[in-house]
Structures are given as C-alpha cells and as structure tokens.
Motif scaffolding. Sequence first.
Motif, PDB file in Angstrom:
ATOM      1  N   ILE A   6       0.857  -1.192   0.000  1.00  0.00           N
ATOM      2  CA  ILE A   6       0.000   0.000   0.000  1.00  0.00           C
ATOM      3  C   ILE A   6       0.889   1.236   0.000  1.00  0.00           C
ATOM      4  O   ILE A   6       1.893   1.275   0.731  1.00  0.00           O
ATOM      5  N   ALA A   7       0.530   2.256  -0.787  1.00  0.00           N
ATOM      6  CA  ALA A   7       1.296   3.513  -0.781  1.00  0.00           C
ATOM      7  C   ALA A   7       0.482   4.602  -0.091  1.00  0.00           C
ATOM      8  O   ALA A   7      -0.726   4.734  -0.331  1.00  0.00           O
ATOM      9  N   ILE A   8       1.154   5.362   0.759  1.00  0.00           N
ATOM     10  CA  ILE A   8       0.529   6.496   1.451  1.00  0.00           C
ATOM     11  C   ILE A   8       1.195   7.764   0.928  1.00  0.00           C
ATOM     12  O   ILE A   8       2.426   7.899   1.005  1.00  0.00           O
ATOM     13  N   VAL A   9       0.393   8.687   0.413  1.00  0.00           N
ATOM     14  CA  VAL A   9       0.937   9.941  -0.124  1.00  0.00           C
ATOM     15  C   VAL A   9       0.459  11.086   0.755  1.00  0.00           C
ATOM     16  O   VAL A   9      -0.752  11.323   0.865  1.00  0.00           O
ATOM     17  N   GLY A  10       1.411  11.789   1.390  1.00  0.00           N
ATOM     18  CA  GLY A  10       1.087  12.824   2.391  1.00  0.00           C
ATOM     19  C   GLY A  10       1.209  12.186   3.764  1.00  0.00           C
ATOM     20  O   GLY A  10       0.463  11.260   4.096  1.00  0.00           O
ATOM     21  N   THR A  75      10.590   9.626  -3.148  1.00  0.00           N
ATOM     22  CA  THR A  75       9.925  10.074  -4.383  1.00  0.00           C
ATOM     23  C   THR A  75       8.558   9.401  -4.497  1.00  0.00           C
ATOM     24  O   THR A  75       8.338   8.305  -3.963  1.00  0.00           O
ATOM     25  N   LEU A  76       7.678  10.089  -5.224  1.00  0.00           N
ATOM     26  CA  LEU A  76       6.332   9.544  -5.426  1.00  0.00           C
ATOM     27  C   LEU A  76       6.405   8.238  -6.222  1.00  0.00           C
ATOM     28  O   LEU A  76       5.729   7.252  -5.899  1.00  0.00           O
ATOM     29  N   GLU A  81       5.458   2.219  -6.650  1.00  0.00           N
ATOM     30  CA  GLU A  81       5.995   0.978  -7.227  1.00  0.00           C
ATOM     31  C   GLU A  81       5.377  -0.259  -6.555  1.00  0.00           C
ATOM     32  O   GLU A  81       5.550  -0.472  -5.356  1.00  0.00           O
ATOM     33  N   GLY A  82       4.626  -1.024  -7.325  1.00  0.00           N
ATOM     34  CA  GLY A  82       4.079  -2.288  -6.809  1.00  0.00           C
ATOM     35  C   GLY A  82       2.851  -2.154  -5.909  1.00  0.00           C
ATOM     36  O   GLY A  82       2.375  -3.147  -5.359  1.00  0.00           O
ATOM     37  N   ALA A  83       2.322  -0.925  -5.746  1.00  0.00           N
ATOM     38  CA  ALA A  83       1.191  -0.739  -4.820  1.00  0.00           C
ATOM     39  C   ALA A  83      -0.133  -1.182  -5.444  1.00  0.00           C
ATOM     40  O   ALA A  83      -0.396  -0.900  -6.612  1.00  0.00           O
ATOM     41  N   VAL A  84      -0.973  -1.871  -4.661  1.00  0.00           N
ATOM     42  CA  VAL A  84      -2.318  -2.209  -5.151  1.00  0.00           C
ATOM     43  C   VAL A  84      -3.275  -1.042  -4.894  1.00  0.00           C
ATOM     44  O   VAL A  84      -4.272  -0.871  -5.591  1.00  0.00           O
TER      45      VAL A  84
END
Length: 311
Positions: A6-10, A75-76, A81-84
């Motif tokens: 999972i990617a978290i942005v912010g 970096t964003l 990369e690889g996040a669902v």
Amino acid sequence: MMNEHIAIVGAGLIGRAWAIVFARAGCKVSIFDGAPEALQACQALLRENVTDLAQQGLIDEAPDLVLARITPVSTLAEALEGAVLVQENVRETLEAKQAIFAEMDRLAAPTTILASSTSGIPASAFSADLAGRARILVAHPVNPPYLVPLVELAPAPWTSPDAIERARDLYARAGQSPVLLKKEIAGFLLNRIQAAVLNEVLNLYENGYASVADLDTVMKDGLGMRWAFMGPFETIDLNAPDGVVDYAARYGPIYKEVSRQHLPNAWSPELLTKIESERREVLPAQQLGERTRWRDNRLMALVAHKRKQPL
Ligand SMILES: NC(=O)c1ccc[n+]([C@@H]2O[C@H](COP(=O)([O-])OP(=O)(O)OC[C@H]3O[C@@H](n4cnc5c(N)ncnc54)[C@H](O)[C@@H]3O)[C@@H](O)[C@H]2O)c1
C-alpha cells in the motif's frame, strides 16, 4: 494477515494514521511526503501512536514489528511501485488534489487503485480528465482511522465497479468498515448526518431551550449510548414491538411535526462565541490538550470493548 503493498501519499495527521491501519493488518506500506521534514517528523509520531495502541491492547504484535512494515520513501514514483492501493492525504484544496492525482495517474500501474482521503472534494472534480479515471475514488476516513473504522467510499460516476469492489475488499480486510455512496453528494454521509445534529443543537441553544452542557448530555447519556453499536434504522426497528412500520405508526406524527419546525441555523459568530464561553467555564483553554488525550483514551477503551462484543 494481508501482504499487499500500500502507498501512502502525504505524511500528515491522516496519512500517518492510514499507514498504521495497513501496517497493523500486515501490509508493506510506503509513505511519501512532498516536504522531507514532514516525512522525517512522522517517524517519531508513528512510534508514539503505535506504542499507545500496544499499551491499550489494540495490537497483537510488538510495536517494532508493525513499524518495520512502514518505509518512508523520497519520491512519489518509488512509493507507487508495486502498490495495489494508493491512499492520498495531501492538503485539502482542489488544485492540490488535481495536481497529485494527475501525477499519480501517470506514474501508477494501470490496475493500482487511487483513493483520496478528501473530506469534501468529489472524485469527479479531480479525476474527470485523467486517462485512468476508472480506478479513482474517494475513501474518506474518520480521524484517526486506526481507531474509528468507518471509511466512506465515494466513487465518481465513471469509477469502475471492479475498482470499487477491490477497494471495499482491501479496506474491509484491513479492519475498516467501508460504506458505499451510490451517488456523489456534498459532505458524503457522516458529515451530512453530523450537520443535521449540529444544526438542531445550535437552534435549540440559540432559541433558549437548553444549555450547552445539557445538549451534550442528551447525546452522551442518551442517543449516543445506542449509537455506539447500532444506527438510527436499527434503533427504530427495535423500539416498537413490530418493527419500523409499527414505530412510524406510533411516533411518526411527532417526528413529522418536529421536522416541519426545523430551520437552517446561520452559525453566527455571536452564537458561536456564546457557546464557546459556556465550554470554557467547564474546560479552560489551557486544558484543551489534556482533554483531547482523555478523549483519545476513552475512544481506545471503547474500541477495546467493542472488539470483545458479538456483532
Ligand atoms: N484532519 C482530519 O480530521 C481529516 C479527517 C478526514 C479526512 N481528512 C483529509 O485528509 C487529507 C489530509 O489532511 P491532514 O489533516 O492529514 O493534513 P496535514 O496538513 O496534517 O497533512 C498534509 C500533508 O501533505 C503533504 N503534502 C502536501 N502536498 C503534497 C504533495 N503534492 N505530495 C506529497 N505530500 C504533500 C504536506 O507536506 C503534509 O505533510 C485532507 O484531504 C483532509 O481533508 C482529514
């Protein structure tokens, strides 16, 4: 246990809290922030929050194991990369959401779901012109999502049923309680219901029917007792021997009359100043922080209690 990425942005208040939700569920979490100092600061705060959860018996593992699943990245592109699923939590302006979603749509693999934590901007306002708009939706949490499980899924008209279903499944497996808005509407569901309650307490206070303290007591010692484990529909279904229609036959006329009297409140500065002065008599300004910690601890105790109850 989950094992998705999972990617978290912010990495502010809400981004950090989402990182805990997914790491606690077993996911590999990347967290990115446009401000390197925010990314740096978030690490000590994550440790503090996860340690509190462990102390309250709300995580089954050692805090270090949960924290080890969260990787800050610079970096964003690296985060995605690889996040669902990407959970976006940047600041609440339309321009900021449009810019970050355009960039994420360009960088993310086509099947990655892009979800926004926005409190009030509809997904259609920041996804309309994007090639991957079918995988974009709002997933609005309640602060902090690692304690309050509701997540409001608010797709745009063009969000695909497959993306909605995959998002619903991911949040549910992470321990959240997803609900679906079938159409976009301002305020989503929770804040519309909260708006109705606030409107009425403001009117009752402004028109001299009760004090601030007594109106709060109506909720915490009355309505709220049931509302911590059932909703308004289940409430009326159980409050007359034969269910909803029976309830309406008995009490419908009172509610219809009251609803006819409901008027929008203007939220005037004078009214709000008076309400605040009643609050300051029982809670001096210098005790606000301490009382916030008290609230968080009560909430953790309630979560622990609810976990032990049958559904
Ligand atoms: N605070 C709440 O109670 C609450 C509840 C539900 C939803 N939300 C929503 O969550 C979102 C985040 O709110 P918050 O309270 O965490 O705000 P915040 O100010 O604590 O955090 C925002 C973070 O985003 C970072 N950021 C800004 N632009 C960025 C970019 N382009 N790329 C990467 N990072 C960027 C900032 O550096 C900051 O660290 C908002 O959309 C808000 O409406 C907040």
